[in-house]
Design a protein around this motif. Sequence first.
Motif, mmCIF file in Angstrom:
data_model
loop_
_atom_site.group_PDB
_atom_site.id
_atom_site.type_symbol
_atom_site.label_atom_id
_atom_site.label_comp_id
_atom_site.label_asym_id
_atom_site.label_seq_id
_atom_site.Cartn_x
_atom_site.Cartn_y
_atom_site.Cartn_z
ATOM 1 N N TRP A 30 -19.272 -20.745 -13.410
ATOM 2 C CA TRP A 30 -17.782 -20.787 -13.618
ATOM 3 C C TRP A 30 -17.667 -20.805 -15.106
ATOM 4 O O TRP A 30 -17.068 -20.237 -15.852
ATOM 5 C CB TRP A 30 -17.203 -21.611 -12.777
ATOM 6 C CG TRP A 30 -15.639 -21.986 -13.288
ATOM 7 C CD1 TRP A 30 -14.616 -21.072 -12.841
ATOM 8 C CD2 TRP A 30 -15.255 -22.927 -13.772
ATOM 9 N NE1 TRP A 30 -13.552 -21.418 -13.423
ATOM 10 C CE2 TRP A 30 -13.546 -22.562 -13.980
ATOM 11 C CE3 TRP A 30 -15.736 -23.964 -14.486
ATOM 12 C CZ2 TRP A 30 -13.051 -23.685 -14.696
ATOM 13 C CZ3 TRP A 30 -14.830 -24.760 -15.236
ATOM 14 C CH2 TRP A 30 -13.180 -24.692 -15.333
ATOM 15 N N ARG A 132 -8.585 -21.293 -16.938
ATOM 16 C CA ARG A 132 -9.366 -20.777 -15.572
ATOM 17 C C ARG A 132 -9.273 -22.312 -14.780
ATOM 18 O O ARG A 132 -9.597 -23.300 -15.365
ATOM 19 C CB ARG A 132 -10.884 -20.445 -15.774
ATOM 20 C CG ARG A 132 -10.974 -19.256 -16.504
ATOM 21 C CD ARG A 132 -12.199 -18.686 -16.847
ATOM 22 N NE ARG A 132 -12.221 -17.367 -17.207
ATOM 23 C CZ ARG A 132 -12.171 -16.142 -16.559
ATOM 24 N NH1 ARG A 132 -12.000 -16.416 -15.284
ATOM 25 N NH2 ARG A 132 -12.220 -15.062 -17.014
ATOM 26 N N LEU A 134 -11.016 -23.943 -11.020
ATOM 27 C CA LEU A 134 -12.194 -23.986 -10.049
ATOM 28 C C LEU A 134 -11.780 -25.035 -9.006
ATOM 29 O O LEU A 134 -11.760 -26.212 -9.540
ATOM 30 C CB LEU A 134 -13.438 -23.835 -10.523
ATOM 31 C CG LEU A 134 -14.748 -23.873 -9.577
ATOM 32 C CD1 LEU A 134 -14.849 -22.416 -9.069
ATOM 33 C CD2 LEU A 134 -15.903 -24.104 -10.296
ATOM 34 N N ALA A 186 -11.669 -19.357 -7.396
ATOM 35 C CA ALA A 186 -11.724 -19.210 -9.166
ATOM 36 C C ALA A 186 -10.616 -18.482 -9.152
ATOM 37 O O ALA A 186 -10.434 -17.335 -8.861
ATOM 38 C CB ALA A 186 -12.741 -18.614 -9.762
#
Length: 189
Positions: A30, A132, A134, A186
Amino acid sequence: MNDPTHGWEAVAGRFAAIRSDVGVDVVRRWAVDLPPGGSVVDIGCGSGRPVALVLAGAGFAVSGIDPSPTLLAAFRRALPGAPAACETAEASDYFGQRFDGAVAIGLLFLLPPATQAVVIGRVAQALRPGGRFLFSAPSVACRWTDTLTGRESRSLGEAGYRVLLEEAGLRLIDGHEDSGGNHYFAAVG
């Protein structure tokens, strides 16, 4: 009794002793989409092992949030100098800054559904544009009793998380499984 740690302070020592490296492969994969040297907040960071240490070792500026004083003290020992706050994910101001990435491994499903929605909204606000996120949770909606804290855990499943992410201005882009069979979502802002 209202316990802001959701039972984690009571089991902090046991949790730190049994936390394995399961999932670090997903975190590493990731993280390749983050800007080199970017900033990441580890929400529910625990002792910092293994997630925050993996991210810091890859050159990211890591900050940690955890409501357990015991676990946060261990985080501070593992990552001296890293910003760390002893507060809940739903009440945190996320250091008053915006991050390139946020991780919440083993956290959201431990919170009541309404609190999960609040946390996702606050994470979205703490991410830079294109940031982002996760997080781990079973891919199907389900309930179970957490083996460490004895409290109810609840996954909203992919459909439920997709809705909450979209309401917060995030988009679900991928899903991953680790070697222990744990699912990760994600998302991107």
